[in-house]
Design a protein around this motif. Structure first.
Motif, PDB file in Angstrom:
ATOM      1  N   GLY A 183     -27.786   7.973  -0.683  1.00 24.82           N
ATOM      2  CA  GLY A 183     -26.777   9.019  -0.664  1.00 24.82           C
ATOM      3  C   GLY A 183     -25.879   8.934  -1.887  1.00 24.82           C
ATOM      4  O   GLY A 183     -26.235   8.317  -2.904  1.00 24.82           O
ATOM      5  N   ILE A 184     -24.702   9.516  -1.800  1.00 27.29           N
ATOM      6  CA  ILE A 184     -23.780   9.537  -2.934  1.00 27.29           C
ATOM      7  C   ILE A 184     -22.348   9.633  -2.443  1.00 27.29           C
ATOM      8  O   ILE A 184     -22.078  10.181  -1.360  1.00 27.29           O
ATOM      9  CB  ILE A 184     -24.104  10.736  -3.866  1.00 27.29           C
ATOM     10  CG1 ILE A 184     -23.469  10.550  -5.243  1.00 27.29           C
ATOM     11  CG2 ILE A 184     -23.683  12.054  -3.226  1.00 27.29           C
ATOM     12  CD1 ILE A 184     -23.979  11.555  -6.274  1.00 27.29           C
ATOM     13  N   ASP A 185     -21.428   9.073  -3.204  1.00 26.10           N
ATOM     14  CA  ASP A 185     -20.001   9.253  -2.941  1.00 26.10           C
ATOM     15  C   ASP A 185     -19.578  10.519  -3.672  1.00 26.10           C
ATOM     16  O   ASP A 185     -19.271  10.503  -4.866  1.00 26.10           O
ATOM     17  CB  ASP A 185     -19.216   8.042  -3.441  1.00 26.10           C
ATOM     18  CG  ASP A 185     -17.720   8.145  -3.133  1.00 26.10           C
ATOM     19  OD1 ASP A 185     -17.276   9.228  -2.696  1.00 26.10           O
ATOM     20  OD2 ASP A 185     -16.996   7.158  -3.350  1.00 26.10           O
ATOM     21  N   ALA A 186     -19.575  11.632  -2.951  1.00 25.47           N
ATOM     22  CA  ALA A 186     -19.290  12.928  -3.571  1.00 25.47           C
ATOM     23  C   ALA A 186     -17.858  13.030  -4.068  1.00 25.47           C
ATOM     24  O   ALA A 186     -17.544  13.915  -4.870  1.00 25.47           O
ATOM     25  CB  ALA A 186     -19.575  14.052  -2.578  1.00 25.47           C
ATOM     26  N   SER A 187     -16.992  12.131  -3.629  1.00 20.98           N
ATOM     27  CA  SER A 187     -15.596  12.179  -4.065  1.00 20.98           C
ATOM     28  C   SER A 187     -15.393  11.547  -5.438  1.00 20.98           C
ATOM     29  O   SER A 187     -14.318  11.693  -6.032  1.00 20.98           O
ATOM     30  CB  SER A 187     -14.699  11.456  -3.050  1.00 20.98           C
ATOM     31  OG  SER A 187     -14.971  10.052  -3.043  1.00 20.98           O
ATOM     32  N   ASP A 213     -23.263   2.742   1.420  1.00 18.93           N
ATOM     33  CA  ASP A 213     -23.707   1.473   0.855  1.00 18.93           C
ATOM     34  C   ASP A 213     -23.265   1.291  -0.593  1.00 18.93           C
ATOM     35  O   ASP A 213     -22.793   0.236  -0.975  1.00 18.93           O
ATOM     36  CB  ASP A 213     -25.232   1.395   0.935  1.00 18.93           C
ATOM     37  CG  ASP A 213     -25.797   0.181   0.235  1.00 18.93           C
ATOM     38  OD1 ASP A 213     -25.747  -0.919   0.818  1.00 18.93           O
ATOM     39  OD2 ASP A 213     -26.268   0.324  -0.909  1.00 18.93           O
ATOM     40  N   GLY A 214     -23.448   2.290  -1.434  1.00 17.59           N
ATOM     41  CA  GLY A 214     -23.077   2.190  -2.839  1.00 17.59           C
ATOM     42  C   GLY A 214     -24.249   2.212  -3.787  1.00 17.59           C
ATOM     43  O   GLY A 214     -24.092   2.518  -4.977  1.00 17.59           O
ATOM     44  N   HIS A 215     -25.430   1.902  -3.292  1.00 17.20           N
ATOM     45  CA  HIS A 215     -26.609   1.835  -4.151  1.00 17.20           C
ATOM     46  C   HIS A 215     -26.939   3.199  -4.765  1.00 17.20           C
ATOM     47  O   HIS A 215     -27.125   3.331  -5.981  1.00 17.20           O
ATOM     48  CB  HIS A 215     -27.793   1.309  -3.346  1.00 17.20           C
ATOM     49  CG  HIS A 215     -29.027   1.064  -4.141  1.00 17.20           C
ATOM     50  ND1 HIS A 215     -29.954   2.058  -4.397  1.00 17.20           N
ATOM     51  CD2 HIS A 215     -29.507  -0.050  -4.735  1.00 17.20           C
ATOM     52  CE1 HIS A 215     -30.947   1.557  -5.109  1.00 17.20           C
ATOM     53  NE2 HIS A 215     -30.697   0.271  -5.326  1.00 17.20           N
ATOM     54  N   VAL A 249     -32.409   8.545   2.230  1.00 11.62           N
ATOM     55  CA  VAL A 249     -33.504   8.029   3.059  1.00 11.62           C
ATOM     56  C   VAL A 249     -33.213   6.642   3.594  1.00 11.62           C
ATOM     57  O   VAL A 249     -34.004   6.085   4.348  1.00 11.62           O
ATOM     58  CB  VAL A 249     -34.827   7.993   2.259  1.00 11.62           C
ATOM     59  CG1 VAL A 249     -35.226   9.387   1.805  1.00 11.62           C
ATOM     60  CG2 VAL A 249     -34.723   7.055   1.064  1.00 11.62           C
ATOM     61  N   ASN A 250     -32.070   6.070   3.219  1.00 16.47           N
ATOM     62  CA  ASN A 250     -31.777   4.686   3.565  1.00 16.47           C
ATOM     63  C   ASN A 250     -30.277   4.497   3.698  1.00 16.47           C
ATOM     64  O   ASN A 250     -29.507   5.094   2.951  1.00 16.47           O
ATOM     65  CB  ASN A 250     -32.336   3.768   2.467  1.00 16.47           C
ATOM     66  CG  ASN A 250     -32.122   2.294   2.768  1.00 16.47           C
ATOM     67  OD1 ASN A 250     -31.076   1.741   2.458  1.00 16.47           O
ATOM     68  ND2 ASN A 250     -33.107   1.667   3.353  1.00 16.47           N
ATOM     69  N   GLU A 251     -29.871   3.639   4.635  1.00 17.58           N
ATOM     70  CA  GLU A 251     -28.444   3.371   4.822  1.00 17.58           C
ATOM     71  C   GLU A 251     -27.932   2.274   3.909  1.00 17.58           C
ATOM     72  O   GLU A 251     -26.734   2.117   3.743  1.00 17.58           O
ATOM     73  CB  GLU A 251     -28.158   2.988   6.279  1.00 17.58           C
ATOM     74  CG  GLU A 251     -28.359   4.124   7.270  1.00 17.58           C
ATOM     75  CD  GLU A 251     -27.305   5.218   7.141  1.00 17.58           C
ATOM     76  OE1 GLU A 251     -26.376   5.081   6.322  1.00 17.58           O
ATOM     77  OE2 GLU A 251     -27.431   6.229   7.851  1.00 17.58           O
ATOM     78  N   GLY A 252     -28.846   1.461   3.328  1.00 17.00           N
ATOM     79  CA  GLY A 252     -28.384   0.472   2.365  1.00 17.00           C
ATOM     80  C   GLY A 252     -29.004  -0.892   2.517  1.00 17.00           C
ATOM     81  O   GLY A 252     -29.914  -1.119   3.316  1.00 17.00           O
ATOM     82  N   ILE A 253     -28.510  -1.825   1.708  1.00 15.49           N
ATOM     83  CA  ILE A 253     -29.007  -3.195   1.671  1.00 15.49           C
ATOM     84  C   ILE A 253     -28.999  -3.819   3.059  1.00 15.49           C
ATOM     85  O   ILE A 253     -28.022  -3.738   3.790  1.00 15.49           O
ATOM     86  CB  ILE A 253     -28.139  -4.045   0.732  1.00 15.49           C
ATOM     87  CG1 ILE A 253     -28.508  -3.755  -0.714  1.00 15.49           C
ATOM     88  CG2 ILE A 253     -28.280  -5.519   0.994  1.00 15.49           C
ATOM     89  CD1 ILE A 253     -29.844  -4.325  -1.097  1.00 15.49           C
ATOM     90  N   GLY A 254     -30.125  -4.449   3.401  1.00 16.70           N
ATOM     91  CA  GLY A 254     -30.216  -5.138   4.678  1.00 16.70           C
ATOM     92  C   GLY A 254     -30.531  -4.225   5.848  1.00 16.70           C
ATOM     93  O   GLY A 254     -30.813  -4.693   6.950  1.00 16.70           O
ATOM     94  N   GLN A 255     -30.498  -2.903   5.633  1.00 12.74           N
ATOM     95  CA  GLN A 255     -30.776  -1.942   6.695  1.00 12.74           C
ATOM     96  C   GLN A 255     -32.238  -1.517   6.624  1.00 12.74           C
ATOM     97  O   GLN A 255     -32.754  -1.218   5.547  1.00 12.74           O
ATOM     98  CB  GLN A 255     -29.874  -0.721   6.561  1.00 12.74           C
ATOM     99  CG  GLN A 255     -28.399  -1.034   6.586  1.00 12.74           C
ATOM    100  CD  GLN A 255     -27.966  -1.615   7.910  1.00 12.74           C
ATOM    101  OE1 GLN A 255     -28.351  -1.127   8.976  1.00 12.74           O
ATOM    102  NE2 GLN A 255     -27.175  -2.668   7.864  1.00 12.74           N
ATOM    103  N   ALA A 431     -19.130   3.352  -5.440  1.00 17.09           N
ATOM    104  CA  ALA A 431     -18.768   4.113  -4.249  1.00 17.09           C
ATOM    105  C   ALA A 431     -17.506   3.535  -3.635  1.00 17.09           C
ATOM    106  O   ALA A 431     -17.247   2.331  -3.713  1.00 17.09           O
ATOM    107  CB  ALA A 431     -19.911   4.099  -3.242  1.00 17.09           C
ATOM    108  N   SER A 432     -16.732   4.378  -2.989  1.00 18.36           N
ATOM    109  CA  SER A 432     -15.461   3.934  -2.416  1.00 18.36           C
ATOM    110  C   SER A 432     -15.659   2.915  -1.298  1.00 18.36           C
ATOM    111  O   SER A 432     -14.760   2.138  -0.998  1.00 18.36           O
ATOM    112  CB  SER A 432     -14.682   5.140  -1.889  1.00 18.36           C
ATOM    113  OG  SER A 432     -15.443   5.853  -0.922  1.00 18.36           O
ATOM    114  N   VAL A 433     -16.856   2.883  -0.696  1.00 19.78           N
ATOM    115  CA  VAL A 433     -17.098   1.948   0.404  1.00 19.78           C
ATOM    116  C   VAL A 433     -17.369   0.537  -0.089  1.00 19.78           C
ATOM    117  O   VAL A 433     -17.344  -0.421   0.695  1.00 19.78           O
ATOM    118  CB  VAL A 433     -18.294   2.400   1.260  1.00 19.78           C
ATOM    119  CG1 VAL A 433     -18.027   3.745   1.887  1.00 19.78           C
ATOM    120  CG2 VAL A 433     -19.574   2.436   0.436  1.00 19.78           C
ATOM    121  N   VAL A 434     -17.647   0.384  -1.390  1.00 18.48           N
ATOM    122  CA  VAL A 434     -18.036  -0.912  -1.931  1.00 18.48           C
ATOM    123  C   VAL A 434     -16.827  -1.826  -2.024  1.00 18.48           C
ATOM    124  O   VAL A 434     -15.787  -1.454  -2.576  1.00 18.48           O
ATOM    125  CB  VAL A 434     -18.691  -0.760  -3.317  1.00 18.48           C
ATOM    126  CG1 VAL A 434     -18.942  -2.125  -3.931  1.00 18.48           C
ATOM    127  CG2 VAL A 434     -19.979   0.027  -3.201  1.00 18.48           C
TER     128      VAL A 434
END
Length: 542
Positions: A183-187, A213-215, A249-255, A431-434
């Protein structure tokens, strides 16, 4: 329209040498056989006979003719579902993929200019009994287990920046790049007004492509971040004017995630007009259904679901860049390219570390050659040592195709929240979540961060492919009107690569080099070269 951004030279000595054009690498023959279904069929039979009621996830490929998504849906609803017994018809379509292609026919098309036959497919869930009936249907060519994978960056960091320089004013404006990722951090200001309305979440089947996730945000920044909040656009991406079609297509590392979502997203991108598709992910041999397998890896010659989607998208004209993988840490790292980067026609990208005194392959970068055999079933992979006693024929072909800066790992120094030293990674959008240490020396440090991996080198190639597309359109080269445009873009990138003096199984054709690529395009513009010369793979550097 975005204003062109001018950058500074990447600081590498480049050569104007272009490898000569020679005959194509001989593709492996890909017979179609019931062997491709045998392993999964056995598994389903055992589950049915054992009375196990749980559902399986599968990837179905239909027999031709299938020319559209609607045809694939019709095949499921009209030709398949009525044949299932009521007690076993707990069968759900998760998504439909159209325009899959058989690799042997794609190979013929690449050489003869013929359009390949089309195949349709779907991601499906069902009980063992339901899937067995589906497998036996005359409309289904093959059924593969849809396994859960981990993102390609499982052993490396996640965030990157490359600073290739373009003095010609090219930004990728008017070009659409699909980013198959988290995905993407659209902000983030670096993507303002450039995220396509065709973006889609393949996990939730919605338009919410928020990056948790940030990837994906980092990868997108390498391709097309505009450098906002980074001291006057110092950290802009390779093609900062592109439109980004974000496909989650993916939620991130480890998922874990369904591997078939990559194929679904690739097919969707091609059908919806993506000029370039970037896949910074995939699966190594050390995940189900294969288990832990020591390299060198030998993959089945039967193209699996995601590979077929890649071949079909290339035939539709979408250039595709795929990360080689991050298994260079193995004791023997040869033949550790991930799937679907093993696809012969995709542009597979490895990583080099340019911080050392001489260019070196990044310690994590997976290596070639790709080895395939018809002695194992579709989607399966085995160790060469395990396969050797059977004397099964093995076809080898070079991978990766090219390399790009992807950083290096350094766990001996202070690292970011992703375990990557800021001085050894590449820098891109955060990404802001990182949560982690941001890039030092920037006033808006919270917006950028460093990391390493082939996930980071791969989008460099995607950005360059976008620039080639824009150049061709601006100068009326006739590229976008050709059915084989993706093949030509791949080969121009290969032909323009700078030889680093490494093995072809490490560097492929060499380091991506825009200066050489632009020289090629200029010669074509002046009539001193021709796009026809790039329908066939160039020679590997000596």
């Amino acid at each position: 329209m975005n204003t062109p951004h001018h950058g500074e030279c990447f600081g590498l000595t480049v050569s104007n040498r272009r490898p000569g054009v020679a005959k194509s690498r001989t593709p492996p023959e890909v017979p179609m056989s019931s062997l491709a279904n045998d392993v999964f069929r056995t598994q389903l039979i055992e589950a049915r006979n054992g009375g196990l009621g749980h559902k399986f996830s599968a990837l179905a490929t239909f027999r031709p003719p299938v020319t559209s998504t609607q045809d694939a849906v019709r095949l499921l609803k009209v030709a398949v579902l009525p044949r299932l017994a009521p007690s076993s018809s707990r069968f759900a379509v998760q998504g439909v993929v159209s325009n899959l292609s058989r690799s042997d026919e794609v190979s013929k098309w690449l050489l003869a200019g013929e359009y390949p036959r089309r195949y349709g497919g779907a991601l499906v869930d069902g009980t063992a009994d339901a899937l067995l009936q589906l497998l036996e249907s005359e409309v289904v060519e093959s059924l593969e287990e849809d396994v859960e994978c981990q993102l390609c960056v499982d052993r490396v960091c996640r965030i990157v920046n490359c600073d290739l320089a373009f003095h010609s004013g090219l930004t990728g404006c008017g070009v659409t790049v699909a980013v198959v990722d988290t995905g993407i951090d659209a902000s983030h200001a670096a993507f303002k007004d450039r995220i396509s309305t065709l973006s889609r979440n393949f996990i939730t089947k919605s338009n919410d492509v928020t990056d948790a996730d940030g990837h994906g945000t980092h990868v997108a920044g390498i391709i097309g971040g505009n450098g906002a909040a980074s001291h006057g656009q110092q950290l802009r991406g390779i093609a900062p004017g592109v439109s980004l079609m974000v496909l989650k297509v993916n939620e991130g590392i480890g998922q874990t995630y369904r591997s078939g979502l990559i194929g679904a997203a690739v097919s969707y991108a091609a059908k919806n007009g993506a000029d370039v598709i970037n896949v910074s992910g995939g699966r190594p041999a050390s995940v189900p259904p294969s288990g832990q397998i020591s390299p060198p890896w030998v993959w089945s010659v039967f193209e699996e679901f995601n590979e077929r989607a890649v071949s079909g998208a290339i035939a539709d004209g979408s250039a595709i860049t795929i990360a080689a993988g991050n298994h260079g840490w193995e004791a023997d790292p040869s033949s550790t390219i991930y799937s679907p980067a093993i696809n012969q026609h995709a542009l597979t990208v490895g990583s080099v570390n340019l911080n050392s005194q001489s260019p070196q392959l990044s310690s994590f970068s997976s290596q070639g050659p790709v080895m395939r055999t018809d002695a194992i079933s579709r989607g399966r992979v085995r160790s060469l040592a395990e396969l050797a006693p059977s004397h099964a024929p093995v076809v080898r072909f070079p991978k990766p195709d090219v390399v790009a800066p992807g950083g290096e790992m350094d766990f001996s120094s202070n690292t970011t929240g992703f375990g990557c030293s800021p001085h050894h990674g590449v820098v891109s959008t955060k990404a802001s979540v990182v949560v982690g240490e941001s890039t030092p020396g920037f006033s808006a440090a919270a917006s950028y961060i460093a990391a390493s991996g082939t996930s980071m080198s791969c989008p460099v190639a995607a950005g360059v492919a976008a620039l080639i597309t824009e150049y061709a359109r601006r100068n009326d080269l006739g590229l976008t009107e050709r059915l084989d445009r993706a093949v030509i873009i791949h080969n121009i990138i290969r032909a323009g690569a700078r030889n680093l003096g490494l093995s072809s199984h490490h560097q492929g054709f060499g380091l991506i080099d825009w200066e050489n690529i632009q020289n090629i395009l200029t010669q074509i513009k002046k009539g001193r070269d021709d796009l026809e010369n790039y329908r066939i793979d160039p020679l590997y550097p000596e």
